[in-house]
Every structure is written in structure tokens, then in C-alpha cells.
Design an enzyme around this catalytic site. Structure first.
Site, PDB file in Angstrom:
ATOM      1  N   ASP A 189      -8.875 -52.664 -33.309  1.00 21.09           N
ATOM      2  CA  ASP A 189      -9.553 -53.791 -33.936  1.00 21.09           C
ATOM      3  C   ASP A 189      -9.025 -53.928 -35.353  1.00 21.09           C
ATOM      4  OD1 ASP A 189     -12.152 -55.631 -33.911  1.00 21.09           O
ATOM      5  OD2 ASP A 189     -12.078 -54.612 -35.842  1.00 21.09           O
ATOM      6  N   GLU A 273      -5.929 -57.591 -30.586  1.00 23.92           N
ATOM      7  CA  GLU A 273      -6.468 -58.942 -30.461  1.00 23.92           C
ATOM      8  C   GLU A 273      -5.365 -59.942 -30.734  1.00 23.92           C
ATOM      9  OE1 GLU A 273     -10.918 -59.477 -31.922  1.00 23.92           O
ATOM     10  OE2 GLU A 273      -9.636 -58.546 -33.402  1.00 23.92           O
ATOM     11  N   ASP A 369     -17.066 -52.282 -35.903  1.00 21.80           N
ATOM     12  CA  ASP A 369     -15.615 -52.327 -35.699  1.00 21.80           C
ATOM     13  C   ASP A 369     -15.205 -51.476 -34.493  1.00 21.80           C
ATOM     14  OD1 ASP A 369     -15.138 -54.020 -37.868  1.00 21.80           O
ATOM     15  OD2 ASP A 369     -15.173 -52.328 -39.267  1.00 21.80           O
TER      16      ASP A 369
END
Ligand SMILES: [Zn+2]
Length: 400
Positions: A189, A273, A369
Site C-alpha cells: 500500500d 495499486e 494502511d
């Protein structure tokens, strides 16, 4: 497979050679700016259309003939062509909306990083121990060879950064197709409060020197604002700021390399991501309806790594994984911070603060997170298993 690698060294150019390099950079900057101006006219009047390289190359021929710019005859033609190819490529990236591509900008003396590229190295250049022979009347130049250069040199770039000349050799070599030594998979992340959080619950923090230098830079910039523009003191302060920018860029690169090394060495599959920096910047500032939460924390230290580091980090991960026989998988970013990893319930209320996640349905608690990283990894598993986009049915993907 073919591996491309760059090797960068400090260049020990003599005064005469430095002067010549500055002239070559000046030529390149002039040609870039002139061509960009003509492209801008075209882009602004003919919609998304700019002349391509072949047309630009003809402009240069014309400039060399024109009496007011005939000093360009003294330029190193290959370098001018290279700058036009770079400009052409920059426009193409911009129009095709390739990750992070911005509209090409004018190069200002001393502000943008000046550089000269020497292509076709094997034909026009030579390398011998700790010195390199360059064309364009430069001759032999020593460099501080701090490590061995591996592979065949294809081209090299000489640039001026933080008060010194550097040379960077681009090499190619063939290696057998590798197989990654690990079989593990990890979700990563990337955020503002914490730059990198892993699905195993660990973080990779930036080095402290980064923050110290950022503070120094802010102070130096305030001092510059108090000085008379273009005065001797202003120039000195400006040079100081440029050196700080270089130092900060180096620390950032170093951090990203350490982080990407660590991930790539330990994990065959890295799931990240697929987000766009623009979206993140917006969410930090917020808008009228949704004023950003925690704006101050978001706009600080990590923002700067994030803005300039995201694409670089992804680039590093991708080539390092290719080198080791691993993979990078980018999955859609939607709701990764709002989905409960335990019961899959999706709600913005799950996120009680920037740092905390607490599921309103099953009460699962974890650092927000870390939750993001776990969800990214899970999404990666689903994408690999059945090729789905990894999105819950209720979530529609934004049009690309
Ligand atoms: Zn839950």
C-alpha cells in the site's frame, strides 16, 4: 532476456572541456526551446496536433542556414537530433496520457538539468580504464570509476547536477531467463501518511535525512525570497537551493532503491495499486464538498516522496522483478482502504481515522494502511485465480 542497466560516475572534465560541454548543452537547450515554441503554437491552434521528429529535424537544418542562428553549425548534430527525438517522445507520452506524463516545458538555463547525449557509443566513443573519449571536440575525459561497467555500452549522457558533471553509461547484456528464488506474494500500500506499508504488517520508513533536508530547503527558500532578485547574494542562495534539490533527489532515489530491492529480493509476486498520483493529490487537498482530512500530515514529507516517487518506484520494481524472474501486478485501487479484510463489508465508516480501521459489521481492527495492503494482496490473488478485475460487484470502475 536482455538487461539494460545504467552506470553513473562523476566526470573530471577540464576547464576547456567544461566550457565545451556548457556550449553543447546550450545548443541543445536552444533547439529544444525553439522547437517547443513551434509545437506549442501548433498544439494550441490545431488541437492535439504537434509536428513529429522528421518535421522538427528540417527546422534545425533551416536554423543552421539562417544568418542569426548559424552558430548552430558548431553544434553536435547527433545531440540536437536526440533532443528533438526526446521532445517528440515527450509530446507522444503527453497525448497518450502515459503515466505521469506532463506537457513538455521550456528549459531554463541553470534550472533544468542540462545534459548532452552521445548515441552510437561503439562507433563514436571509446572507453579505456578510467577515461572516456567523446566526440564533438571533447576528446579524452577522466571519470571516477567506482564500479565495473557490465554489458555493452549503447550510449552515454553527460549532465550537470549540483555543481558537477556526471556521465551515465547505458548498457545492454543478455542473460538467461531467471526464476525467482522465492515463491511468496506481498501486497504493497502506498500512502501519504506512510509511504510504503506491506501486507505482512511492516512498514518501510524513509530516512531521517530526507526530512532534515526538506526543512533546510524550506528555510533556504524563505531566505531567497528576502534577497534582491538577481543580485550576487540571490545568485549564491539560488545555487545553494539547487544543490539541496539535488541532495533531496538523491536521498529519495536511494530510499526507493533500497525499498524496491528489499521487496524484489524477498517476493516473487508484488501486488501494488494501479493508482494515479493526480487522484491522491486531490484526495489530500479535498474539494468544497469533501474538505481533506489531515491535510497537514498529508502535504508534508511523504507527499513529496509520493508525487515524485510513485512512477519511479513502480519502474524500479518492474525491472528488478524482470531481472529476478518475479512479477509486479497492478490491481484497481478502489475501496482498498474501506473494505474489511475479514468479512468483506465495504463502508467509509470502517475508517475511523487516517490511521485506524474498525469494521462496523464485525469489529475487526487493524492499522488502516495494513488493511489497505492486505486487501491489495487479496485482490491480486483473485486477479491471478480467475482473471477478475478484483472489484466487488457493487463497485463500478471509473472509465479510463
Ligand atoms: Zn468486517
Amino acid at each position: 532476456m536482455i538487461i539494460r542497466q545504467g552506470f553513473k560516475f562523476r566526470l573530471g572534465a577540464s576547464d576547456v572541456q567544461s566550457a565545451r560541454l556548457r556550449v553543447l548543452c546550450g545548443h541543445a537547450r536552444y533547439v529544444w526551446n525553439q522547437a517547443l515554441e513551434k509545437c506549442n503554437e501548433s498544439a494550441d491552434t490545431k488541437g492535439a496536433y504537434v509536428p513529429r521528429y522528421e518535421t522538427m529535424a528540417k527546422w534545425v537544418t533551416a536554423w543552421k542556414r539562417a544568418p542569426e542562428t548559424e552558430w548552430l553549425k558548431d553544434a553536435y548534430t547527433d545531440n540536437l537530433q536526440q533532443k528533438l527525438k526526446d521532445l517528440d517522445a515527450a509530446w507522444q507520452r503527453y497525448y497518450k496520457k502515459i503515466e505521469g506524463a506532463q506537457r513538455p516545458r521550456f528549459k531554463k538555463k541553470g534550472q533544468s538539468r542540462d545534459s548532452v547525449r552521445f548515441v552510437n557509443f561503439q562507433k563514436y566513443c571509446r572507453i579505456e580504464n578510467r577515461r572516456v573519449k567523446l566526440p564533438a571536440s571533447l576528446g579524452w575525459i577522466k571519470f571516477r570509476k567506482s564500479r565495473e561497467i557490465v554489458g555493452t555500452i549503447k550510449n552515454c549522457t553527460v549532465g550537470f547536477e549540483g555543481g558537477h558533471w556526471f556521465i551515465s553509461f547505458q548498457t545492454e547484456r543478455e542473460i538467461p531467463e531467471p526464476a525467482h528464488t522465492s515463491t511468496s506474494m506481498i501486497g504493497v500500500d502506498m500512502g501519504v501518511a506512510r509511504f510504503l506499508t506491506l501486507s505482512d504488517g511492516t512498514f518501510i520508513e524513509p530516512v531521517g535525512a530526507f526530512k532534515a533536508n526538506q526543512l533546510k530547503l524550506a528555510r533556504a527558500q524563505r531566505a531567497l525570497a528576502r534577497k534582491v532578485k538577481f543580485s550576487a547574494n540571490w545568485q549564491i542562495q539560488k545555487a545553494k537551493i539547487n544543490r539541496l534539490h539535488t541532495r533531496i533527489a538523491n536521498i529519495r532515489r536511494d530510499y526507493l532503491h533500497k525499498a524496491s530491492d528489499r521487496l524484489s529480493k524477498n517476493h516473487a509476486m508484488i501486488v501494488i495499486e494501479d493508482l494515479k498520483v493526480g487522484n491522491m493529490s486531490r484526495s489530500a487537498k479535498g474539494d468544497q464538498e469533501n474538505p481533506g482530512v489531515n491535510v497537514k500530515a498529508k502535504s508534508g514529507l511523504n507527499r513529496s516522496i509520493l508525487d515524485q516517487g510513485w512512477y519511479e518506484f513502480r519502474r524500479q520494481l518492474t525491472y528488478k522483478q524482470a531481472f529476478r524472474g518475479g512479477e509486479v501486478l497492478a490491481v484497481p485501487a478502489h475501496h482498498t482502504s474501506q473494505t474489511c479484510p475479514k468479512c468483506q463489508h465495504v463502508s467509509p465508516d470502517n475508517r475511523t481515522s487516517q490511521a485506524c480501521f474498525r469494521c462496523v459489521q464485525c469489529s475487526f481492527e487493524q492499522n488502516a494502511d495494513v488493511v489497505g495492503a492486505i486487501n491489495i494482496k487479496a485482490r491480486g490473488h483473485r486477479v491471478l485465480a480467475c482473471g477478475e478485475s478484483g472489484l466487488p460487484d457493487s463497485v463500478k470502475q471509473e472509465p479510463v
